[in-house]
Write an enzyme that holds these catalytic residues in place. Structure first.
Site, PDB file in Angstrom:
ATOM      1  N   GLY A   1      26.896 -26.183 -20.215  1.00 60.67           N
ATOM      2  CA  GLY A   1      28.200 -25.396 -20.256  1.00 60.67           C
ATOM      3  C   GLY A   1      28.315 -24.671 -21.446  1.00 60.67           C
ATOM      4  O   GLY A   1      28.753 -23.313 -21.371  1.00 60.67           O
TER       5      GLY A   1
ATOM      6  N   ASP B   1      31.246 -27.291 -25.021  1.00 58.97           N
ATOM      7  CA  ASP B   1      32.175 -26.261 -24.141  1.00 58.97           C
ATOM      8  C   ASP B   1      33.518 -26.855 -23.985  1.00 58.97           C
ATOM      9  O   ASP B   1      34.468 -26.046 -24.399  1.00 58.97           O
ATOM     10  CB  ASP B   1      31.823 -25.925 -22.869  1.00 58.97           C
ATOM     11  CG  ASP B   1      31.175 -26.904 -21.927  1.00 58.97           C
ATOM     12  OD1 ASP B   1      31.313 -28.026 -22.393  1.00 58.97           O
ATOM     13  OD2 ASP B   1      30.740 -26.637 -20.902  1.00 58.97           O
TER      14      ASP B   1
ATOM     15  N   ASP C   1      36.605 -33.535 -22.360  1.00 59.82           N
ATOM     16  CA  ASP C   1      37.660 -33.939 -21.393  1.00 59.82           C
ATOM     17  C   ASP C   1      38.147 -35.535 -21.509  1.00 59.82           C
ATOM     18  O   ASP C   1      38.773 -35.744 -22.359  1.00 59.82           O
ATOM     19  CB  ASP C   1      36.794 -33.733 -20.075  1.00 59.82           C
ATOM     20  CG  ASP C   1      38.031 -33.826 -18.900  1.00 59.82           C
ATOM     21  OD1 ASP C   1      38.787 -34.313 -18.579  1.00 59.82           O
ATOM     22  OD2 ASP C   1      37.457 -33.007 -17.726  1.00 59.82           O
TER      23      ASP C   1
ATOM     24  N   LYS D   1      40.769 -30.792 -23.610  1.00 58.85           N
ATOM     25  CA  LYS D   1      41.542 -31.161 -22.453  1.00 58.85           C
ATOM     26  C   LYS D   1      42.410 -32.516 -22.973  1.00 58.85           C
ATOM     27  O   LYS D   1      41.814 -33.529 -22.248  1.00 58.85           O
ATOM     28  CB  LYS D   1      40.933 -31.231 -21.250  1.00 58.85           C
ATOM     29  CG  LYS D   1      41.815 -30.767 -20.066  1.00 58.85           C
ATOM     30  CD  LYS D   1      40.870 -31.173 -18.627  1.00 58.85           C
ATOM     31  CE  LYS D   1      40.317 -30.079 -18.196  1.00 58.85           C
ATOM     32  NZ  LYS D   1      39.869 -30.021 -16.602  1.00 58.85           N
TER      33      LYS D   1
ATOM     34  N   VAL E   1      38.570 -25.561 -15.095  1.00 59.70           N
ATOM     35  CA  VAL E   1      38.228 -24.135 -15.487  1.00 59.70           C
ATOM     36  C   VAL E   1      36.942 -23.689 -15.238  1.00 59.70           C
ATOM     37  O   VAL E   1      35.988 -24.610 -14.937  1.00 59.70           O
ATOM     38  CB  VAL E   1      38.510 -23.949 -16.895  1.00 59.70           C
ATOM     39  CG1 VAL E   1      40.004 -24.155 -17.129  1.00 59.70           C
ATOM     40  CG2 VAL E   1      37.752 -25.049 -17.858  1.00 59.70           C
TER      41      VAL E   1
ATOM     42  N   ARG F   1      29.639 -19.250 -13.943  1.00 58.33           N
ATOM     43  CA  ARG F   1      29.277 -19.598 -15.520  1.00 58.33           C
ATOM     44  C   ARG F   1      29.608 -18.275 -16.124  1.00 58.33           C
ATOM     45  O   ARG F   1      29.611 -18.065 -17.318  1.00 58.33           O
ATOM     46  CB  ARG F   1      28.051 -20.228 -15.778  1.00 58.33           C
ATOM     47  CG  ARG F   1      28.196 -21.616 -15.394  1.00 58.33           C
ATOM     48  CD  ARG F   1      26.792 -22.329 -16.090  1.00 58.33           C
ATOM     49  NE  ARG F   1      26.389 -23.757 -15.293  1.00 58.33           N
ATOM     50  CZ  ARG F   1      26.865 -24.749 -15.719  1.00 58.33           C
ATOM     51  NH1 ARG F   1      27.641 -24.968 -16.570  1.00 58.33           N
ATOM     52  NH2 ARG F   1      26.294 -25.732 -14.906  1.00 58.33           N
TER      53      ARG F   1
HETATM   54  C1  PRP Z   1      31.018 -31.060 -18.810  1.00 54.63           C
HETATM   55  C2  PRP Z   1      31.073 -30.340 -20.140  1.00 54.63           C
HETATM   56  C3  PRP Z   1      30.910 -31.415 -20.980  1.00 54.63           C
HETATM   57  C4  PRP Z   1      31.401 -32.731 -20.308  1.00 54.63           C
HETATM   58  C5  PRP Z   1      32.968 -33.113 -20.752  1.00 54.63           C
HETATM   59  O1  PRP Z   1      29.607 -31.126 -18.508  1.00 54.63           O
HETATM   60  O2  PRP Z   1      30.117 -29.370 -20.203  1.00 54.63           O
HETATM   61  O3  PRP Z   1      29.539 -31.406 -21.271  1.00 54.63           O
HETATM   62  O4  PRP Z   1      31.493 -32.289 -18.970  1.00 54.63           O
HETATM   63  O5  PRP Z   1      33.411 -34.033 -20.066  1.00 54.63           O
HETATM   64  P1  PRP Z   1      33.848 -35.325 -20.826  1.00 54.63           P
HETATM   65  O6  PRP Z   1      34.517 -35.314 -22.010  1.00 54.63           O
HETATM   66  O7  PRP Z   1      34.788 -36.018 -19.596  1.00 54.63           O
HETATM   67  O8  PRP Z   1      32.604 -36.251 -20.746  1.00 54.63           O
HETATM   68  P2  PRP Z   1      28.831 -31.164 -17.054  1.00 54.63           P
HETATM   69  O9  PRP Z   1      28.472 -32.480 -16.734  1.00 54.63           O
HETATM   70  O10 PRP Z   1      29.726 -30.420 -16.030  1.00 54.63           O
HETATM   71  O11 PRP Z   1      27.797 -30.163 -17.394  1.00 54.63           O
HETATM   72  P3  PRP Z   1      27.441 -28.687 -17.700  1.00 54.63           P
HETATM   73  O12 PRP Z   1      27.639 -28.731 -19.303  1.00 54.63           O
HETATM   74  O13 PRP Z   1      26.036 -28.629 -17.365  1.00 54.63           O
HETATM   75  O14 PRP Z   1      28.321 -27.941 -16.793  1.00 54.63           O
END
Ligand code: PRP
Length: 181
Positions: free
Chosen positions: A49, A105, A108, A136, A158, A170
């Site tokens: 991300g 990125d 959460d 978030k 998002v 993306r």
């Molecule tokens: C998403 C984002 C963060 C993580 C945040 O990654 O990029 O790394 O989730 O979430 P959290 O605070 O609840 O742990 P994702 O697993 O979607 O992978 P990506 O970055 O490859 O999209």
């Protein structure tokens, strides 16, 4: 049933425009440059991300710095975190004794950053801080200190500017809310 109900999830209203992203990333870059001048920090981008944010951020930091990437995954194909973080690909550089800044990125639940900070702390960096584009905050489950924050956003899924839904979107230049109806 109306035809609209059959539309797949897709990018909807713009939450953060390209211009807003550019201005905020530039301000973050200036702050990081002030804090890390002469330290040659290693900026660790979290794949996938953060790749666009990382690319724009490093170009907004006019000091000597080094880049590396780490691949983590906590979401499967859907829109909710599994809570289980997987290391998909490791750093290419040792970080012991170095000033390390994680570039992520979004924070959460915080599980990903909690895992990553623990993993990197064990490698004995001189310092370890975190820069996230989006916070978030209402979804937080782990206590995580974040040193640089781009934007605080409400609890909406998002897409765009690195954020995906099922691998798509993306490449958008802005951050949009995922529209599902
Ligand atoms: C998403 C984002 C963060 C993580 C945040 O990654 O990029 O790394 O989730 O979430 P959290 O605070 O609840 O742990 P994702 O697993 O979607 O992978 P990506 O970055 O490859 O999209």
């Amino acid at each position: 049933m109306s035809p609209r109900a059959e539309l797949p999830p897709r990018p909807g209203r713009i939450l953060i425009s390209e211009e807003e992203l550019r201005a905020r990333v530039s301000a973050l870059g200036e702050a990081i440059a002030r804090d890390y001048e002469k330290l040659n920090p290693i900026l660790v981008g979290v794949l996938q991300g953060a790749f666009l944010f990382m690319a724009d951020l490093v170009r907004a930091i006019p000091i000597n710095l080094t880049t590396d990437f780490i691949g983590l995954s906590s979401y499967a194909a859907g829109t909710t975190s599994s809570g289980v973080v997987r290391l998909v690909s490791d750093l290419s550089l040792p970080i012991d004794g170095r000033d390390v800044l994680i570039v992520e990125d979004i924070v959460d639940t915080g599980h990903t950053l909690e895992y990553l900070k623990r993993n990197l702390e064990a490698r004995r960096p001189r310092s370890l801080r975190v820069c996230v584009l989006l916070d978030k905050i209402e979804r937080r489950e782990s206590e995580i200190d974040v040193d640089y924050i781009g934007f605080t956003i409400p609890n909406v899924y998002v897409v765009g500017y690195g954020f995906d839904y099922g691998g798509l979107y993306r490449n958008l230049r802005h951050v949009a809310a995922l529209e599902t109806s």
